[in-house]
Scaffold this active site. Structure first.
Site, PDB file in Angstrom:
ATOM      1  N   GLU A  71      23.996 -33.474  -3.195  1.00  0.00           N
ATOM      2  CA  GLU A  71      25.156 -33.041  -3.986  1.00  0.00           C
ATOM      3  C   GLU A  71      26.433 -33.004  -3.149  1.00  0.00           C
ATOM      4  OE1 GLU A  71      22.943 -31.163  -2.673  1.00  0.00           O
ATOM      5  OE2 GLU A  71      23.798 -29.219  -2.072  1.00  0.00           O
TER       6      GLU A  71
ATOM      7  N   HIS B  12      21.109 -32.554   1.349  1.00  0.00           N
ATOM      8  CA  HIS B  12      22.058 -32.188   0.285  1.00  0.00           C
ATOM      9  C   HIS B  12      22.677 -33.400  -0.414  1.00  0.00           C
ATOM     10  CE1 HIS B  12      22.372 -27.807   0.973  1.00  0.00           C
ATOM     11  NE2 HIS B  12      21.985 -28.133   2.187  1.00  0.00           N
TER      12      HIS B  12
ATOM     13  N   CYS C 293      17.096 -28.364  -0.432  1.00  0.00           N
ATOM     14  CA  CYS C 293      17.242 -27.440   0.692  1.00  0.00           C
ATOM     15  C   CYS C 293      16.650 -26.064   0.353  1.00  0.00           C
ATOM     16  CB  CYS C 293      18.699 -27.389   1.129  1.00  0.00           C
ATOM     17  SG  CYS C 293      18.868 -26.942   2.853  1.00  0.00           S
TER      18      CYS C 293
HETATM   19  N1  GLN Z   1      17.964 -22.335   5.746  1.00  0.00           N
HETATM   20  C1  GLN Z   1      18.285 -22.001   4.400  1.00  0.00           C
HETATM   21  C2  GLN Z   1      17.215 -21.113   3.795  1.00  0.00           C
HETATM   22  O1  GLN Z   1      16.212 -20.853   4.405  1.00  0.00           O
HETATM   23  C3  GLN Z   1      18.466 -23.227   3.558  1.00  0.00           C
HETATM   24  C4  GLN Z   1      19.702 -23.969   3.967  1.00  0.00           C
HETATM   25  C5  GLN Z   1      20.400 -24.683   2.885  1.00  0.00           C
HETATM   26  O2  GLN Z   1      20.059 -24.586   1.698  1.00  0.00           O
HETATM   27  N2  GLN Z   1      21.448 -25.378   3.247  1.00  0.00           N
HETATM   28  O3  GLN Z   1      17.421 -20.657   2.707  1.00  0.00           O
END
Ligand code: GLN
Length: 185
Positions: free
Chosen positions: A171, A169, A78
């Site tokens: 995790e 995610h 992410c």
């Molecule tokens: N939208 C977030 C960002 O730009 C990432 C979201 C996340 O890690 N759950 O950092």
């Protein structure tokens, strides 16, 4: 030794998965935490802009970028994927820029920010994918990038040499297979 970047975000959840896998790790909060024998790195979900700022402020950038460029295995989930990306749509500033993809942040819209889906990640069948304000990969910038998952025509997981980048995610599930894949790189 595996390092988990722990300046912000979901580092405790990744640490929990490594505990379940009986894998040793260090939490990297500052430069002095980086062990001599760091040979693997996890970049966690959270807020990529905050993490990026802290990576520079805490003087972690050069040492971590050098190691990633020298082929140290890295898993970015992410926000961690965003830190690795070579391009970020509508944003000039990137962080490590070692993964030749263009990502779009908050790509599913803020209202529909969280959802789950089950899909195949490379050879891993039926993985529970949890998305939270997730990015997706809009463009591949090198033919060597391997697409590991496509969900609704959107690329959500890739591997390029030593780097695995994932929009969701792993995790936050009790499925250990993506971490196992990473630990076997
Ligand atoms: N939208 C977030 C960002 O730009 C990432 C979201 C996340 O890690 N759950 O950092």
């Amino acid at each position: 030794m595996t390092g988990i970047l722990a300046v912000q975000g979901a580092f405790a959840e990744h640490a929990h998965i490594l505990d379940l896998l009986s894998e040793n790790y260090v939490l990297i909060r500052k430069k002095q935490d980086i062990p001599q024998n760091l040979d693997r790195l996890i970049l966690v979900g959270g807020e990529s802009t905050v993490q990026s700022k802290l990576i520079y402020e805490l003087d972690l950038f050069q040492i971590l970028r050098d190691k990633i460029s020298e082929n140290m295995p890295v898993l970015g989930t992410c926000a961690g994927l965003i830190l690795l990306a070579q391009e970020i749509r509508d944003q000039n500033q990137t962080c490590f820029g070692t993964l030749p993809v263009c990502v779009k942040r908050n790509a599913y819209g803020r209202q529909l920010g969280s959802f789950s889906h089950t899909g195949h990640i490379g050879e891993i069948q039926n993985f529970p994918m949890r998305f939270i304000r997730a990015p997706y990969i809009e463009k591949i910038l090198d033919p060597e990038v391997r697409i590991l998952n496509l969900t609704d025509q959107k690329i959500t997981a890739v591997q390029y040499q030593n780097q695995i980048g994932i929009a969701f995610h792993p995790e936050l599930t009790d499925d250990l297979r993506i971490h196992q894949l990473f630990l076997n790189l």
